[in-house]
Design an enzyme around this catalytic site. Structure first.
Site, PDB file in Angstrom:
ATOM      1  N   HIS A   1       0.877   6.407  -1.024  1.00  0.00           N
ATOM      2  CA  HIS A   1       0.498   7.493  -1.402  1.00  0.00           C
ATOM      3  C   HIS A   1       1.501   7.221  -2.998  1.00  0.00           C
ATOM      4  CE1 HIS A   1      -0.394   6.920   3.170  1.00  0.00           C
ATOM      5  NE2 HIS A   1      -1.783   7.186   2.105  1.00  0.00           N
TER       6      HIS A   1
ATOM      7  N   TRP B   1      -9.035  -2.699   4.957  1.00  0.00           N
ATOM      8  CA  TRP B   1      -9.376  -2.214   3.002  1.00  0.00           C
ATOM      9  C   TRP B   1      -9.472  -3.392   2.273  1.00  0.00           C
ATOM     10  CZ3 TRP B   1      -5.534  -0.546   6.688  1.00  0.00           C
ATOM     11  CH2 TRP B   1      -4.327  -0.786   6.420  1.00  0.00           C
TER      12      TRP B   1
ATOM     13  N   GLU C   1       9.088  -1.551   0.115  1.00  0.00           N
ATOM     14  CA  GLU C   1       8.424  -2.199   0.929  1.00  0.00           C
ATOM     15  C   GLU C   1       8.908  -4.058   0.764  1.00  0.00           C
ATOM     16  OE1 GLU C   1       4.482  -1.466   1.199  1.00  0.00           O
ATOM     17  OE2 GLU C   1       4.137  -0.091   2.031  1.00  0.00           O
TER      18      GLU C   1
ATOM     19  N   CYS D   1       0.774  -1.034  -0.166  1.00  0.00           N
ATOM     20  CA  CYS D   1       0.112   0.042   0.259  1.00  0.00           C
ATOM     21  C   CYS D   1       0.554   0.872  -0.318  1.00  0.00           C
ATOM     22  CB  CYS D   1      -0.493   0.316   1.165  1.00  0.00           C
ATOM     23  SG  CYS D   1      -2.082  -1.143   1.401  1.00  0.00           S
TER      24      CYS D   1
END
Length: 201
Positions: free
Chosen positions: A74, A166, A92, A72
């Site tokens: 941004h 989510w 990540e 995930c």
């Protein structure tokens, strides 16, 4: 000797229609009144169709230590969303993907932690394929695991496998695309939030 100035990671703030309002430091955004902002999620598969499940680092402000989708993040202001996905996959889980496809262009959710901290995102979802093995960055990811997608989907939908809020909502929508992730149709780029369409390279 001049000390380099460190800048905060910025997130793109949105109005209710998905247009850019501005940006703010990520470190200040997630509170009990988190504004709507632009994000993304990615589901990584290997050539055999296994799904890469990840466990969020224990130091995360939102949902620490919770199992969730592969990656995930941004987009930064001015950064194409697909570029942000590939950047965060490398950061990540140490992966360079062979294929990246938008599958849920209009996904949106809002979730509240027990302590009141809120996630509030317009969050396009991507599918990626790689033949490489992940290397988790402990600052971001506590653990990773390859799992069979049909079993994972079944357990998420029947509530026997806890995941982030989510991820649970995304799995519901992804399951509707069909049982074979490799055969999921690409989503309509025009269905992305306007801010993300602007940042689509």
């Amino acid at each position: 000797m001049v000390t380099p100035v460190m800048t905060d990671e910025l997130v793109v703030l949105l109005d209710e229609h998905g247009n850019t309002l501005g940006h703010a430091p990520k470190a200040t955004v997630h509170t009990t009144t988190t504004p709507l902002h632009l994000a993304f999620s990615c589901y990584v598969f290997d050539p055999d169709g296994r799904f890469l499940l990840s466990r969020r680092a224990l130091g995360k402000k939102t949902w620490p230590g919770v199992w969730t989708n592969s990656c995930c993040g941004h987009p930064s202001p001015g950064e194409p969303v697909a570029d942000a996905v590939t950047r965060r996959l490398a950061d990540e889980v140490g992966l360079v993907v062979d294929d990246l496809t938008l599958v849920l262009p209009a996904f949106r959710y809002r979730a509240v932690m027990p302590d009141g901290v809120v996630e509030n995102e317009l969050c396009p979802v991507f599918r990626a394929v790689t033949s490489a093995e992940p290397v988790a960055n402990p600052a971001e990811v506590d653990d990773v695991e390859w799992v069979a997608w049909p079993e994972f989907t079944r357990e998420v939908l029947d509530g026997t496998r806890p995941v982030s809020p989510w991820c649970r909502l995304q799995v519901e929508e992804l399951a509707a695309l069909g049982p074979d992730p490799v055969r999921w149709a690409a989503g309509d780029v025009d269905a992305l939030p306007p801010a993300a369409r602007v940042l689509t390279g």
